[in-house]
Design a protein around this motif. Structure first.
Motif, PDB file in Angstrom:
ATOM      1  N   GLY A 484     -20.463  52.034 -73.016  1.00  0.00           N
ATOM      2  CA  GLY A 484     -20.332  50.944 -74.051  1.00  0.00           C
ATOM      3  C   GLY A 484     -18.995  50.635 -74.512  1.00  0.00           C
ATOM      4  O   GLY A 484     -18.612  49.467 -74.633  1.00  0.00           O
ATOM      5  N   VAL A 485     -18.166  51.652 -74.630  1.00  0.00           N
ATOM      6  CA  VAL A 485     -16.604  51.243 -74.944  1.00  0.00           C
ATOM      7  C   VAL A 485     -16.058  50.443 -73.857  1.00  0.00           C
ATOM      8  O   VAL A 485     -15.454  49.334 -74.211  1.00  0.00           O
ATOM      9  N   VAL A 486     -16.288  50.840 -72.527  1.00  0.00           N
ATOM     10  CA  VAL A 486     -15.646  49.965 -71.530  1.00  0.00           C
ATOM     11  C   VAL A 486     -16.145  48.715 -71.417  1.00  0.00           C
ATOM     12  O   VAL A 486     -15.518  47.498 -71.188  1.00  0.00           O
ATOM     13  N   ALA A 487     -17.606  48.482 -71.831  1.00  0.00           N
ATOM     14  CA  ALA A 487     -18.141  47.308 -71.715  1.00  0.00           C
ATOM     15  C   ALA A 487     -17.548  46.237 -72.651  1.00  0.00           C
ATOM     16  O   ALA A 487     -17.303  45.227 -72.441  1.00  0.00           O
ATOM     17  N   VAL A 488     -17.331  46.651 -73.928  1.00  0.00           N
ATOM     18  CA  VAL A 488     -16.458  45.769 -75.077  1.00  0.00           C
ATOM     19  C   VAL A 488     -15.271  45.549 -74.650  1.00  0.00           C
ATOM     20  O   VAL A 488     -15.049  44.414 -74.593  1.00  0.00           O
ATOM     21  N   ILE A 489     -14.400  46.255 -73.978  1.00  0.00           N
ATOM     22  CA  ILE A 489     -13.089  46.201 -73.587  1.00  0.00           C
ATOM     23  C   ILE A 489     -13.111  44.924 -72.510  1.00  0.00           C
ATOM     24  O   ILE A 489     -12.505  44.066 -72.629  1.00  0.00           O
ATOM     25  N   LEU A 490     -14.008  45.149 -71.743  1.00  0.00           N
ATOM     26  CA  LEU A 490     -14.196  44.209 -70.446  1.00  0.00           C
ATOM     27  C   LEU A 490     -14.448  42.729 -71.043  1.00  0.00           C
ATOM     28  O   LEU A 490     -14.032  41.659 -70.551  1.00  0.00           O
ATOM     29  N   ALA A 491     -15.422  42.705 -72.071  1.00  0.00           N
ATOM     30  CA  ALA A 491     -15.666  41.485 -72.458  1.00  0.00           C
ATOM     31  C   ALA A 491     -14.725  40.633 -73.270  1.00  0.00           C
ATOM     32  O   ALA A 491     -14.712  39.621 -73.131  1.00  0.00           O
ATOM     33  N   LEU A 492     -13.813  41.631 -74.057  1.00  0.00           N
ATOM     34  CA  LEU A 492     -12.908  40.915 -74.699  1.00  0.00           C
ATOM     35  C   LEU A 492     -11.836  40.243 -73.944  1.00  0.00           C
ATOM     36  O   LEU A 492     -11.076  39.242 -73.971  1.00  0.00           O
ATOM     37  N   ALA A 493     -11.392  41.105 -72.702  1.00  0.00           N
ATOM     38  CA  ALA A 493     -10.577  40.734 -71.866  1.00  0.00           C
ATOM     39  C   ALA A 493     -11.137  39.337 -70.874  1.00  0.00           C
ATOM     40  O   ALA A 493     -10.329  38.512 -70.959  1.00  0.00           O
ATOM     41  N   ALA A 494     -12.388  39.241 -70.597  1.00  0.00           N
ATOM     42  CA  ALA A 494     -12.977  38.081 -70.135  1.00  0.00           C
ATOM     43  C   ALA A 494     -12.795  37.090 -70.884  1.00  0.00           C
ATOM     44  O   ALA A 494     -12.252  35.851 -70.538  1.00  0.00           O
ATOM     45  N   LEU A 495     -12.967  37.066 -72.380  1.00  0.00           N
ATOM     46  CA  LEU A 495     -12.916  36.125 -73.101  1.00  0.00           C
ATOM     47  C   LEU A 495     -11.347  35.609 -73.399  1.00  0.00           C
ATOM     48  O   LEU A 495     -11.098  34.476 -73.353  1.00  0.00           O
ATOM     49  N   LEU A 496     -10.403  36.480 -73.382  1.00  0.00           N
ATOM     50  CA  LEU A 496      -9.116  36.365 -73.281  1.00  0.00           C
ATOM     51  C   LEU A 496      -8.612  35.470 -71.929  1.00  0.00           C
ATOM     52  O   LEU A 496      -7.965  34.305 -72.309  1.00  0.00           O
ATOM     53  N   CYS A 497      -9.129  35.774 -70.876  1.00  0.00           N
ATOM     54  CA  CYS A 497      -8.895  34.866 -69.622  1.00  0.00           C
ATOM     55  C   CYS A 497      -9.481  33.722 -69.619  1.00  0.00           C
ATOM     56  O   CYS A 497      -8.792  32.716 -69.218  1.00  0.00           O
ATOM     57  N   LEU A 498     -10.327  33.479 -70.323  1.00  0.00           N
ATOM     58  CA  LEU A 498     -11.406  32.294 -70.468  1.00  0.00           C
ATOM     59  C   LEU A 498     -10.482  31.360 -71.125  1.00  0.00           C
ATOM     60  O   LEU A 498     -10.454  30.096 -70.729  1.00  0.00           O
ATOM     61  N   LEU A 499      -9.793  31.898 -72.259  1.00  0.00           N
ATOM     62  CA  LEU A 499      -9.299  31.031 -73.229  1.00  0.00           C
ATOM     63  C   LEU A 499      -7.732  30.637 -72.754  1.00  0.00           C
ATOM     64  O   LEU A 499      -7.196  29.560 -72.911  1.00  0.00           O
ATOM     65  N   ARG A 500      -6.824  31.550 -72.028  1.00  0.00           N
ATOM     66  CA  ARG A 500      -5.545  31.719 -71.950  1.00  0.00           C
ATOM     67  C   ARG A 500      -5.163  31.584 -70.451  1.00  0.00           C
ATOM     68  O   ARG A 500      -3.850  31.179 -70.071  1.00  0.00           O
ATOM     69  N   ALA A 501      -6.050  31.897 -69.580  1.00  0.00           N
ATOM     70  CA  ALA A 501      -5.677  31.888 -67.836  1.00  0.00           C
ATOM     71  C   ALA A 501      -5.441  30.375 -67.678  1.00  0.00           C
ATOM     72  O   ALA A 501      -6.064  29.637 -68.032  1.00  0.00           O
ATOM     73  N   PRO A 502      -4.617  30.393 -66.500  1.00  0.00           N
ATOM     74  CA  PRO A 502      -4.175  28.875 -66.069  1.00  0.00           C
ATOM     75  C   PRO A 502      -5.425  28.748 -65.061  1.00  0.00           C
ATOM     76  O   PRO A 502      -6.195  29.575 -64.750  1.00  0.00           O
ATOM     77  N   ARG A 503      -5.892  27.276 -65.005  1.00  0.00           N
ATOM     78  CA  ARG A 503      -6.864  26.924 -64.429  1.00  0.00           C
ATOM     79  C   ARG A 503      -6.720  27.260 -62.561  1.00  0.00           C
ATOM     80  O   ARG A 503      -7.618  27.553 -62.253  1.00  0.00           O
ATOM     81  N   HIS A 504      -5.350  27.164 -62.315  1.00  0.00           N
ATOM     82  CA  HIS A 504      -5.132  27.368 -61.106  1.00  0.00           C
ATOM     83  C   HIS A 504      -3.988  28.252 -60.778  1.00  0.00           C
ATOM     84  O   HIS A 504      -3.162  28.571 -61.698  1.00  0.00           O
ATOM     85  N   ALA A 505      -3.830  29.191 -59.886  1.00  0.00           N
ATOM     86  CA  ALA A 505      -2.910  30.362 -59.892  1.00  0.00           C
ATOM     87  C   ALA A 505      -1.419  29.685 -59.929  1.00  0.00           C
ATOM     88  O   ALA A 505      -0.779  30.545 -60.601  1.00  0.00           O
ATOM     89  N   ASP A 506      -1.289  28.587 -59.403  1.00  0.00           N
ATOM     90  CA  ASP A 506       0.100  27.946 -59.205  1.00  0.00           C
ATOM     91  C   ASP A 506       0.637  27.208 -60.480  1.00  0.00           C
ATOM     92  O   ASP A 506       1.341  26.671 -60.428  1.00  0.00           O
ATOM     93  N   ASP A 507      -0.490  27.077 -61.470  1.00  0.00           N
ATOM     94  CA  ASP A 507      -0.030  26.457 -62.702  1.00  0.00           C
ATOM     95  C   ASP A 507       0.980  27.107 -63.500  1.00  0.00           C
ATOM     96  O   ASP A 507       1.523  26.488 -64.376  1.00  0.00           O
ATOM     97  N   ALA A 508       0.965  28.578 -63.403  1.00  0.00           N
ATOM     98  CA  ALA A 508       1.998  29.116 -64.145  1.00  0.00           C
ATOM     99  C   ALA A 508       2.972  30.156 -63.348  1.00  0.00           C
ATOM    100  O   ALA A 508       3.342  31.058 -63.526  1.00  0.00           O
ATOM    101  N   ALA A 509       3.270  29.535 -62.054  1.00  0.00           N
ATOM    102  CA  ALA A 509       4.152  30.195 -61.138  1.00  0.00           C
ATOM    103  C   ALA A 509       5.614  30.288 -61.249  1.00  0.00           C
ATOM    104  O   ALA A 509       5.940  29.042 -61.594  1.00  0.00           O
TER     105      ALA A 509
END
Length: 595
Positions: A484-509
């Motif tokens: 349960g603990v690791v599931a919560v950590i993963l869900a928060l990381a997924a939400l963070l990447c969805l909001l802040r990750a670049p759309r393409h790998a080289d967008d922030a290279a």
């Protein structure tokens, strides 16, 4: 001055071509990753044979990963400097020697010590595997090479457990170390015969302070987590270890910002691709190896599987990880990096959450559903996270990029084992009934580990049935809490990447105009670093890594400024005009990372 476009030096392959390089590097990678997971199958046997507590078992698993995580960055930089193949081969030799001695350890302290030495050897091996692939493969084949590497990085854990399970059917836990030693020797030979020598054409000086503080930060963090679970979170040594970890992290960041050649430039975390990839890999491996540490005990102690059957039960993970990793580049092209990365983390979180629903009477089918969800998530996350990290840095810094990728993996593994092992241990101990009717040594064995508790119950005959049931109930309480603990950590990381990750790998290279020098069995002399800065091509522009400076800085050669226009195709200034990274007086946007 008008710049002429130069032709990059030819990429060298080694005697076996690209396939030979991929084989040699993935073989070494499997040895490193398998050594993290394979010993998890032997934990019940080690608990009885060496009278090891849950905390000792955690250190046996984590001593290796802590050393690997703490040293992979500086040793990756060493490979950039003196040659990645040299360091990889030396690491395999050290790994083989340490594994041979570990096979004959008679106490938990000896075994932990030799596991640490194995981790040092692994830290010499792992950075060279990925950086050799990214340096030796042409651009059009690099994405597939990275995807295959990522697949084996995840599937290697299952391969290691399958081999370990087969060995434990016939021999003791010592056989795992002897086979690991022999395989490391083969890896050294394969690298010597099939891989080219690659290194940076512009090696940087050693960052001793960065090496010290990163090692301290990782080591004391894991020590505090494990010790806190065992002795209490308010103990002075636990609080002191967390304080030292926090201080070391701050000191690393402060000194790194002032150092013109830091081990890992803190500014790099301003690159969205680098930051998102690091978060994805860190949390993924936290979940995966924490799950292996606890999940394999579930299969053996609750479902009653043998070591080999337990390893075979995890094969579905590898069966879906490799195809998912291979298909990931196409998915990224279609829907974008951040959506694939986030989907992978959400699937992995879903798999872990599903496992919280298990109980003592759950069969393998219910366990399998969580495995398949997690396996697909691992395949999507591992490839996209790795591509985001290595794609953020230029060819001369692939050793550091690979080492950072490896560091996030191993820090995630170490912290995952520590966190999930600690949550499991806390809930296991609190779930046990009063053991007043047992002798002191027997009661201590029950508290130490579930394997020890079931061993005590089996020695009591029919009278041990209630104790065995209580141990299994306490085990499931710890198991579901850890998931349960690791599931919560993963869900928060997924939400963070969805909001802040670049759309393409080289967008922030990060843009890097330097080339990687490579020499090897099939290389041509004199074609590694003979492109002068004056003829090197200008790096391609990027609105994130090369913003328009508000006040163009003066040219180091005199006579004018490095002017930039608002047009997107205006080139960055050449890296040879770079101001030191320590120049903290530059405002954001005036002197970007790659300029």
């Amino acid at each position: 001055m008008e710049r002429t476009k130069a032709v990059s030096p030819p990429i060298r392959q080694g005697r076996g071509g690209h396939q030979g390089v991929l084989f040699a590097m993935c073989l070494s990678l499997i040895v490193v990753v398998a050594s993290v997971s394979a010993l998890n199958l032997a934990l019940p046997e080690l608990a009885v044979d060496l009278d090891a507590s849950n905390a000792s078992l955690t250190w046996i698993a984590d001593g290796y990963t802590v050393a690997l995580a703490a040293l992979v960055l500086p040793l990756g930089a060493l490979g950039d400097r003196i040659g990645r193949r040299k360091v990889l081969i030396a690491g395999n030799v050290l790994f083989a020697v340490a594994a041979g001695f570990a096979a004959f350890a008679s106490t938990t302290q000896e075994l932990i010590a030799w596991r640490v030495v194995m981790g040092i050897g692994a830290a010499m091996i792992m950075p060279g595997t990925l950086s050799t692939i990214t340096s030796a493969f042409p651009p059009e084949r690099k994405a597939r090479g990275v995807a295959i590497w990522s697949g084996f990085a995840a599937a290697g854990a299952i391969i290691g457990m399958l081999v370990a399970g087969g060995l434990l059917e016939a021999w003791s836990w010592k056989s795992i170390f002897l086979v690991s030693a022999a395989t490391a020797v083969l890896c050294a030979l394969a690298a010597a015969l099939l891989a080219p020598e690659t290194k940076s054409s512009t090696p940087e000086p050693v960052d001793w302070s960065g090496t010290l503080f990163t090692a301290l930060a990782v080591g004391t963090l894991v020590y505090g987590i494990i010790k806190g679970s065992e002795q209490g979170w308010t103990r002075p040594e636990v609080l002191a270890s967390f304080a030292v970890s926090a201080f070391s992290l701050v000191a690393y960041a402060v000194l790194g910002l002032r150092n013109s050649h830091p081990l890992l430039d803190p500014h790099l975390f301003g690159l969205r691709g680098f930051r998102a990839g690091s978060i994805a890999i860190l949390t993924q491996f936290m979940a995966v190896f924490g799950f292996f540490f606890v999940g394999l005990q579930f299969l053996q102690l609750i479902l009653g599987y043998s070591p080999l059957k337990s390893a075979v039960a995890l094969v579905p993970v590898a069966a879906v990880v490799l195809p998912a990793s291979t298909l990931t580049p196409r998915l990224v092209q279609r829907i974008g990096l951040k959506f694939v990365m986030s989907a992978g983390l959400f699937l992995l979180a879903g798999g872990m959450f599903w496992l919280t629903r298990l109980h003592e009477d759950s069969g393998y089918t219910a366990f399998l559903v969580g495995l398949v969800l997690a396996g697909i998530g691992i395949g999507l996350t591992s490839s996209t996270g790795t591509s985001a990290i290595v794609g953020s840095l230029g060819p001369d810094r692939q050793g550091v990029a690979s080492a950072m990728n490896d560091t996030t993996r191993e820090v995630g593994a170490a912290v995952g084992i520590a966190v999930m092992g600690s949550v499991f241990s806390d809930q296991y101990r609190s779930g046990l009934p009063a053991l007043t009717g047992l002798p002191g040594d027997a009661a201590e064995a029950v508290r130490h580990s579930a394997a020890g508790g079931l061993e005590v119950a089996s020695q009591l005959g029919a009278q041990g049935a209630p104790l065995a049931q209580a141990v299994r109930d306490a085990f499931m309480s710890g198991f579901t809490s850890a998931m349960g603990v690791v599931a919560v950590i993963l869900a928060l990381a997924a939400l963070l990447c969805l909001l802040r990750a670049p759309r393409h790998a080289d967008d922030a290279a990060e843009t890097d105009a330097t080339d990687t020098e490579a020499t090897g069995p099939d290389s041509d002399p004199g074609t590694g670093s003979d492109i002068s800065p004056d003829t090197a091509p200008a790096p391609p522009p990027d609105p994130l890594t090369c913003p328009l400076p508000r006040s163009p800085p003066p040219s180091p050669q005199g006579g004018g400024t490095l002017a930039a226009t608002a047009r997107r195709d205006a080139p960055c200034p050449s890296p040879r005009y770079s101001a030191p990274r320590a120049a903290a007086h530059w405002s954001p946007g005036e002197w970007p990372l790659s300029c």
